[in-house]
Design a protein around this motif. Sequence first.
Motif, PDB file in Angstrom:
ATOM      1  N   LEU A   1       8.602   8.464   0.404  1.00 61.47           N
ATOM      2  CA  LEU A   1       8.645   7.744   1.761  1.00 61.47           C
ATOM      3  C   LEU A   1       7.705   8.112   2.693  1.00 61.47           C
ATOM      4  O   LEU A   1       6.823   7.586   3.353  1.00 61.47           O
ATOM      5  CB  LEU A   1       9.364   6.487   1.745  1.00 61.47           C
ATOM      6  CG  LEU A   1       9.683   5.437   2.995  1.00 61.47           C
ATOM      7  CD1 LEU A   1       8.587   4.011   1.596  1.00 61.47           C
ATOM      8  CD2 LEU A   1      10.336   4.903   3.647  1.00 61.47           C
ATOM      9  N   LEU A   2       7.810   9.468   3.764  1.00 56.83           N
ATOM     10  CA  LEU A   2       7.217   9.957   4.254  1.00 56.83           C
ATOM     11  C   LEU A   2       5.818  10.490   3.792  1.00 56.83           C
ATOM     12  O   LEU A   2       5.032  10.131   4.137  1.00 56.83           O
ATOM     13  CB  LEU A   2       8.431  11.645   4.599  1.00 56.83           C
ATOM     14  CG  LEU A   2       7.202  12.120   5.639  1.00 56.83           C
ATOM     15  CD1 LEU A   2       7.349  11.567   7.290  1.00 56.83           C
ATOM     16  CD2 LEU A   2       8.117  13.830   5.816  1.00 56.83           C
ATOM     17  N   LEU A   3       5.923  11.366   2.336  1.00 56.28           N
ATOM     18  CA  LEU A   3       4.383  11.329   2.073  1.00 56.28           C
ATOM     19  C   LEU A   3       3.952   9.966   1.639  1.00 56.28           C
ATOM     20  O   LEU A   3       2.606  10.614   2.105  1.00 56.28           O
ATOM     21  CB  LEU A   3       5.361  11.761   0.927  1.00 56.28           C
ATOM     22  CG  LEU A   3       5.526  13.709   1.139  1.00 56.28           C
ATOM     23  CD1 LEU A   3       5.679  14.072  -0.855  1.00 56.28           C
ATOM     24  CD2 LEU A   3       4.683  14.692   1.724  1.00 56.28           C
ATOM     25  N   ALA A   4       4.225   9.403   1.148  1.00 54.75           N
ATOM     26  CA  ALA A   4       3.425   8.024   1.190  1.00 54.75           C
ATOM     27  C   ALA A   4       2.938   7.845   2.588  1.00 54.75           C
ATOM     28  O   ALA A   4       1.955   6.712   2.410  1.00 54.75           O
ATOM     29  CB  ALA A   4       4.326   6.786  -0.164  1.00 54.75           C
ATOM     30  N   TRP A   5       3.670   7.293   3.584  1.00 56.73           N
ATOM     31  CA  TRP A   5       3.136   7.008   5.128  1.00 56.73           C
ATOM     32  C   TRP A   5       2.174   7.848   5.606  1.00 56.73           C
ATOM     33  O   TRP A   5       1.097   8.089   5.917  1.00 56.73           O
ATOM     34  CB  TRP A   5       4.334   6.925   5.945  1.00 56.73           C
ATOM     35  CG  TRP A   5       4.839   5.278   6.161  1.00 56.73           C
ATOM     36  CD1 TRP A   5       6.198   5.475   5.388  1.00 56.73           C
ATOM     37  CD2 TRP A   5       4.616   4.256   6.163  1.00 56.73           C
ATOM     38  NE1 TRP A   5       6.662   3.736   5.462  1.00 56.73           N
ATOM     39  CE2 TRP A   5       5.049   3.401   6.524  1.00 56.73           C
ATOM     40  CE3 TRP A   5       2.971   3.795   7.101  1.00 56.73           C
ATOM     41  CZ2 TRP A   5       5.026   2.337   6.375  1.00 56.73           C
ATOM     42  CZ3 TRP A   5       3.384   2.345   7.357  1.00 56.73           C
ATOM     43  CH2 TRP A   5       4.373   1.200   6.631  1.00 56.73           C
ATOM     44  N   ARG A   6       2.654   9.308   5.207  1.00 57.90           N
ATOM     45  CA  ARG A   6       1.250  10.347   5.522  1.00 57.90           C
ATOM     46  C   ARG A   6      -0.092  10.468   5.097  1.00 57.90           C
ATOM     47  O   ARG A   6      -1.111  10.098   5.668  1.00 57.90           O
ATOM     48  CB  ARG A   6       1.502  11.624   5.076  1.00 57.90           C
ATOM     49  CG  ARG A   6       2.902  12.140   6.734  1.00 57.90           C
ATOM     50  CD  ARG A   6       3.156  13.430   5.983  1.00 57.90           C
ATOM     51  NE  ARG A   6       3.990  14.191   6.988  1.00 57.90           N
ATOM     52  CZ  ARG A   6       5.064  15.374   6.651  1.00 57.90           C
ATOM     53  NH1 ARG A   6       4.612  16.338   5.990  1.00 57.90           N
ATOM     54  NH2 ARG A   6       5.680  15.174   7.191  1.00 57.90           N
TER      55      ARG A   6
ATOM     56  N   ILE B   1       1.023  -1.290  -0.292  1.00 60.47           N
ATOM     57  CA  ILE B   1       0.090   0.565  -0.017  1.00 60.47           C
ATOM     58  C   ILE B   1       0.773   1.278   0.278  1.00 60.47           C
ATOM     59  O   ILE B   1       0.399   2.336  -0.956  1.00 60.47           O
ATOM     60  CB  ILE B   1      -0.815   0.129   1.474  1.00 60.47           C
ATOM     61  CG1 ILE B   1      -1.730  -1.481   1.377  1.00 60.47           C
ATOM     62  CG2 ILE B   1      -2.105   1.157   0.989  1.00 60.47           C
ATOM     63  CD1 ILE B   1      -2.518  -1.646   0.067  1.00 60.47           C
ATOM     64  N   VAL B   2       1.967   1.267   0.984  1.00 59.97           N
ATOM     65  CA  VAL B   2       2.759   2.223   0.792  1.00 59.97           C
ATOM     66  C   VAL B   2       3.563   2.732  -0.384  1.00 59.97           C
ATOM     67  O   VAL B   2       3.574   3.774  -1.008  1.00 59.97           O
ATOM     68  CB  VAL B   2       4.175   2.147   2.071  1.00 59.97           C
ATOM     69  CG1 VAL B   2       4.608   2.706   2.170  1.00 59.97           C
ATOM     70  CG2 VAL B   2       3.425   2.203   3.326  1.00 59.97           C
ATOM     71  N   ASN B   3       4.224   1.144  -1.066  1.00 65.60           N
ATOM     72  CA  ASN B   3       4.757   1.308  -2.251  1.00 65.60           C
ATOM     73  C   ASN B   3       3.013   1.887  -3.318  1.00 65.60           C
ATOM     74  O   ASN B   3       3.941   3.036  -4.404  1.00 65.60           O
ATOM     75  CB  ASN B   3       5.082   0.489  -2.850  1.00 65.60           C
ATOM     76  CG  ASN B   3       7.030   0.317  -1.673  1.00 65.60           C
ATOM     77  OD1 ASN B   3       6.969   1.060  -1.503  1.00 65.60           O
ATOM     78  ND2 ASN B   3       6.833  -1.405  -1.840  1.00 65.60           N
ATOM     79  N   ASP B   4       2.286   1.492  -3.154  1.00 64.85           N
ATOM     80  CA  ASP B   4       1.570   2.385  -4.643  1.00 64.85           C
ATOM     81  C   ASP B   4       1.352   3.323  -3.794  1.00 64.85           C
ATOM     82  O   ASP B   4       1.175   4.875  -4.928  1.00 64.85           O
ATOM     83  CB  ASP B   4      -0.227   1.317  -4.039  1.00 64.85           C
ATOM     84  CG  ASP B   4       0.347   0.361  -4.975  1.00 64.85           C
ATOM     85  OD1 ASP B   4       1.060  -0.613  -5.138  1.00 64.85           O
ATOM     86  OD2 ASP B   4      -0.842  -0.862  -4.463  1.00 64.85           O
TER      87      ASP B   4
ATOM     88  N   ALA C   1       4.444   5.605  -5.876  1.00 63.21           N
ATOM     89  CA  ALA C   1       4.579   5.640  -7.469  1.00 63.21           C
ATOM     90  C   ALA C   1       3.370   6.724  -7.651  1.00 63.21           C
ATOM     91  O   ALA C   1       3.555   7.238  -8.367  1.00 63.21           O
ATOM     92  CB  ALA C   1       4.338   4.219  -7.237  1.00 63.21           C
ATOM     93  N   SER C   2       2.285   7.031  -6.702  1.00 69.51           N
ATOM     94  CA  SER C   2       0.838   7.876  -7.422  1.00 69.51           C
ATOM     95  C   SER C   2       1.173   9.655  -6.704  1.00 69.51           C
ATOM     96  O   SER C   2       0.822  10.255  -7.075  1.00 69.51           O
ATOM     97  CB  SER C   2      -0.211   7.427  -6.951  1.00 69.51           C
ATOM     98  OG  SER C   2      -0.306   7.809  -5.150  1.00 69.51           O
TER      99      SER C   2
END
Length: 167
Positions: free
Chosen positions: A147-152, A41-44, A47-48
């Motif tokens: 990675l930080l933005l994806a986790w947020r 989910i984080v990697n998706d 990527a977005s």
Amino acid sequence: PLDGAELLVPRAAALDGRAFYIRRVGSDGYRIGHKAKLSKIVNDRRASLDPDTEVPAAIRDLVKQEFSRAAGLPIVWFPQDAPEIPDLPRLTLIVADPGWEWASSGEVRDRVAEWTRSRGTSDRLYPGSLVWCVRRPGRHLRDAVELLLAWRRVQREVADGTLGAEY
């Protein structure tokens, strides 16, 4: 002699970090399932991200936050031209644009040297008062911010309930 199960555990452990559908169960077991792990989910979400607008803006904001926390010097943020940097007889920290990458030779080094020597058309009276901060080469900062933005995003989706209770 080793049986087949003892040979598979190191291979499964190596796959666990890279595979999205293999989960660790207990201390020595693994399960392959139909539900993806949270890392997928984080990697998706990573990527977005929009690499041209979202990521650079977030990098600038984080750099400002970090340098502002314990600022004991006047700071010049991301100057675009030499006249933006004052010529004062006190230490001044110049935080270069995160898009600049330091190298032992090249355009950024030449620009820093030129802006330290002169302020537009005139020479600086206090070039030794300037302390430059330029990003080191590589993608480490960009990768960490992505990675930080994806986790947020994932955190926001979990809080909203749009991601689902299983995560």
